[in-house]
Design an enzyme around this catalytic site. Structure first.
Site, PDB file in Angstrom:
ATOM      1  N   SER A 178       8.041   4.223-106.249  1.00 22.67           N
ATOM      2  CA  SER A 178       9.476   4.386-107.114  1.00 22.67           C
ATOM      3  C   SER A 178       9.586   5.009-108.694  1.00 22.67           C
ATOM      4  CB  SER A 178      10.124   3.197-107.133  1.00 22.67           C
ATOM      5  OG  SER A 178      11.450   3.326-107.731  1.00 22.67           O
ATOM      6  N   LYS A 220       9.745  -1.648-100.805  1.00 23.32           N
ATOM      7  CA  LYS A 220      10.259  -0.330-101.402  1.00 23.32           C
ATOM      8  C   LYS A 220      11.545  -0.212-100.683  1.00 23.32           C
ATOM      9  CE  LYS A 220      10.649   3.509-103.538  1.00 23.32           C
ATOM     10  NZ  LYS A 220      11.572   4.434-102.767  1.00 23.32           N
ATOM     11  N   HIS A 244      13.788  -2.421-102.151  1.00 21.47           N
ATOM     12  CA  HIS A 244      14.320  -2.057-103.370  1.00 21.47           C
ATOM     13  C   HIS A 244      15.263  -0.923-103.792  1.00 21.47           C
ATOM     14  CE1 HIS A 244      13.454   1.428-106.395  1.00 21.47           C
ATOM     15  NE2 HIS A 244      13.142   0.486-107.306  1.00 21.47           N
ATOM     16  N   ASN A 245      15.249   0.028-102.902  1.00 19.22           N
ATOM     17  CA  ASN A 245      16.241   0.870-102.492  1.00 19.22           C
ATOM     18  C   ASN A 245      17.463   0.265-102.277  1.00 19.22           C
ATOM     19  OD1 ASN A 245      14.004   2.794-102.929  1.00 19.22           O
ATOM     20  ND2 ASN A 245      14.530   4.174-101.365  1.00 19.22           N
ATOM     21  N   GLU A 303      19.092  -0.870-105.282  1.00 24.10           N
ATOM     22  CA  GLU A 303      19.547   0.273-106.096  1.00 24.10           C
ATOM     23  C   GLU A 303      20.921   0.772-105.643  1.00 24.10           C
ATOM     24  OE1 GLU A 303      17.664   4.581-105.924  1.00 24.10           O
ATOM     25  OE2 GLU A 303      16.181   3.398-106.317  1.00 24.10           O
TER      26      GLU A 303
END
Length: 492
Positions: A135, A189, A192-193, A196
């Site tokens: 990232s 990940k 995480h996105n 986001e």
């Protein structure tokens, strides 16, 4: 001996911008690297950049065999190609020339089950495999990303020294850690996105309220976001938002942000996050709301027609009447608090999803460590991640960030402002789906009794699904209709 000293320490295949930048970052840290791409011009381009950016130890290779053989054993090869079939094709081309003990590291945004399948497949040839979330975008790849490697611990150990130098550096270490077995790196990940997506949605709602109810200009918005970035909201996304409001339109008057078409694109990781939350029965309403908003934003023409149709049906714009009675200074402060409280709920949802998946797969994820490696390099990097890290250090089995003593105190202090903002937005007809979802989540989670008792009664009536009681153990079924109607008759 001479030949072995000329071998590269690591290789990277796939030289789109992310691949080029990560390769240059590795070379910049003093690790000789071989690079390869099916299109030769990309190899030349990367070699030129390495030369121009300081004669970096980067060596171009033009076919899979030469590429693999130019790397020191045990070989480690990072691949950065489009997720899905291109990854399988690249693995096939490279693994023909690799030997047992060599490792493949996929740095793309891959669906975690694909990584788990590939681990099984390459293991048959004695190869090691890592699925590594990366990232930070193009800039992060070149100057220090947040790295989330999962899979073979041996493969991680072989490149640990490189990854620790290449990753973003924060005061408590490099933004990389071994995540866990299998597809855990890709899954982390992905979440995480998802977080986001939630963050960006909440920021856009803060902007909408301040602009349309507060009547703030772009230059005022830029100053406010810059000020917020010096406090509890300090983060990459708040910082870049302050910058966006400053940029003038070179093709006309005013700022560029006002000329951008309001249709949001997406790559799929947000959708995967919401799907996984549903599969695991984890509530992630803020992340889901942000995804729904991206879908609705895509219906630009329909929205324009709806605005017209509802206006004709007599719908009045309420914004101006709400606007007139607003205290600007107080609104700005309220929105700051609402944004912060909403963010805590969004991160709590993401962390709970990770916890549920970790339990299902036996990954043994360390949530404090995940918060730590997100403090630098990545898109959601923010000062308050340090506080999340500390919350999980205080209690590794924390049920939710919302009940951590520190965060709980902050939620309570901010809830009045949060409710004012959401209430104001509703009365003005300004949609704040992310803030509303966060607030509903908070209000539902903190209530010891919910109206779910009625839903259970309905399920039992039409489907004999049974229910439990609060005053005695066991499962019960009631002939609801019979009893209800019977009572009606006895009354007559």
């Amino acid at each position: 001996m001479e030949a072995s000293t000329a071998l590269s320490r690591i290789g990277l295949a796939g030289l789109a911008v992310m691949g080029q930048n990560l390769a240059l970052n590795i070379a910049d840290k003093g690790f000789p690297i071989s690079v390869y791409n099916r299109t030769a011009s990309k190899v030349d381009e990367t070699v030129d950049r390495a030369h121009n950016e300081g004669n970096l130890p980067l060596f171009g290779q033009y076919n899979p065999r030469d590429f693999v053989l130019s790397i020191k054993r045990p070989r480690s090869v990072i691949i950065l190609v489009k997720a899905g079939a291109p990854v399988d094709q690249t693995i096939a081309a490279l693994s023909d020339h690799m030997e047992p003990g060599d490792a493949i590291i996929d740095g793309g945004n891959e669906w975690y089950e694909n990584t788990e399948r590939r681990i099984q497949e390459v293991t048959q040839n004695g190869l090691l495999y890592l699925g590594m979330g990366v990232s930070g975008g193009e800039d992060g790849a070149r100057n220090g990303p947040s790295l989330m490697p999962g899979g073979s611990f041996e493969a991680y150990s072989n490149v640990q020294d490189i990854l620790k130098k290449v990753a973003a550096q924060v005061e408590d270490g490099p933004c990389v850690t071994y995540i866990g077995e299998g597809g855990s790196g890709n899954f982390v990940k992905m979440v995480h996105n998802g977080i986001e997506y939630g963050d960006m949605q909440l920021i856009s709602e803060a902007y909408d309220v301040l602009k349309n109810i507060g009547g703030l200009s772009n230059s005022e918005l830029s100053e406010i976001f810059a000020e917020w970035n010096r406090g509890e909201l300090e983060s990459f996304l708040i910082e870049i938002t302050a910058d966006i409001f400053k940029v003038k339109d070179e093709h006309g008057d005013g700022e560029l942000v006002d000329k951008i078409l309001d249709k949001t694109g997406m790559k799929g990781t947000g959708k995967w996050t919401v799907q996984q939350a549903a599969e695991l029965s984890v509530a992630a309403p803020t992340i889901a709301a942000s995804l729904d908003c991206r879908y609705l934003s895509g219906l630009k023409e329909e929205r324009e027609n709806a605005a017209e149709a509802l206006k004709e049906a007599g719908l009045k714009e309420e914004v101006s009447s709400v606007k007139s009675g607003v205290d600007k200074k107080r609104l700005v402060d309220d929105v700051r608090q609402a944004l912060y409280a909403s963010k805590i709920c969004s991160y709590a949802q993401g962390m709970n999803l990770l916890r549920a998946k970790s339990a299902e797969k036996g990954w043994n994820l360390n949530f404090g460590e995940l918060a730590r490696i997100w403090k630098g390099g990545c898109i959601i990097r923010a000062v308050f991640l340090d506080r999340i890290k500390k919350a999980y250090q205080r209690n590794p089995n924390l049920a939710s960030l919302v009940v951590d003593p520190e965060f709980a105190k902050e939620m309570v202090q901010r809830q009045a402002a949060w409710r004012r903002v959401v209430g104001l937005a509703i009365s003005a007809g300004i949609s704040t789906p992310g803030m509303c979802a966060s607030l509903s989540y908070f209000d539902t989670y903190r209530r010891s009794r919910l109206p779910a008792n009625l839903v259970q009664a309905q399920r039992d009536l039409f489907g004999a699904h049974t229910y439990e009681r609060i005053d005695r153990p066991g499962s019960f079924h009631t002939e609801w209709t019979k009893l209800a109607r019977q009572k009606v008759f006895t009354r007559n």
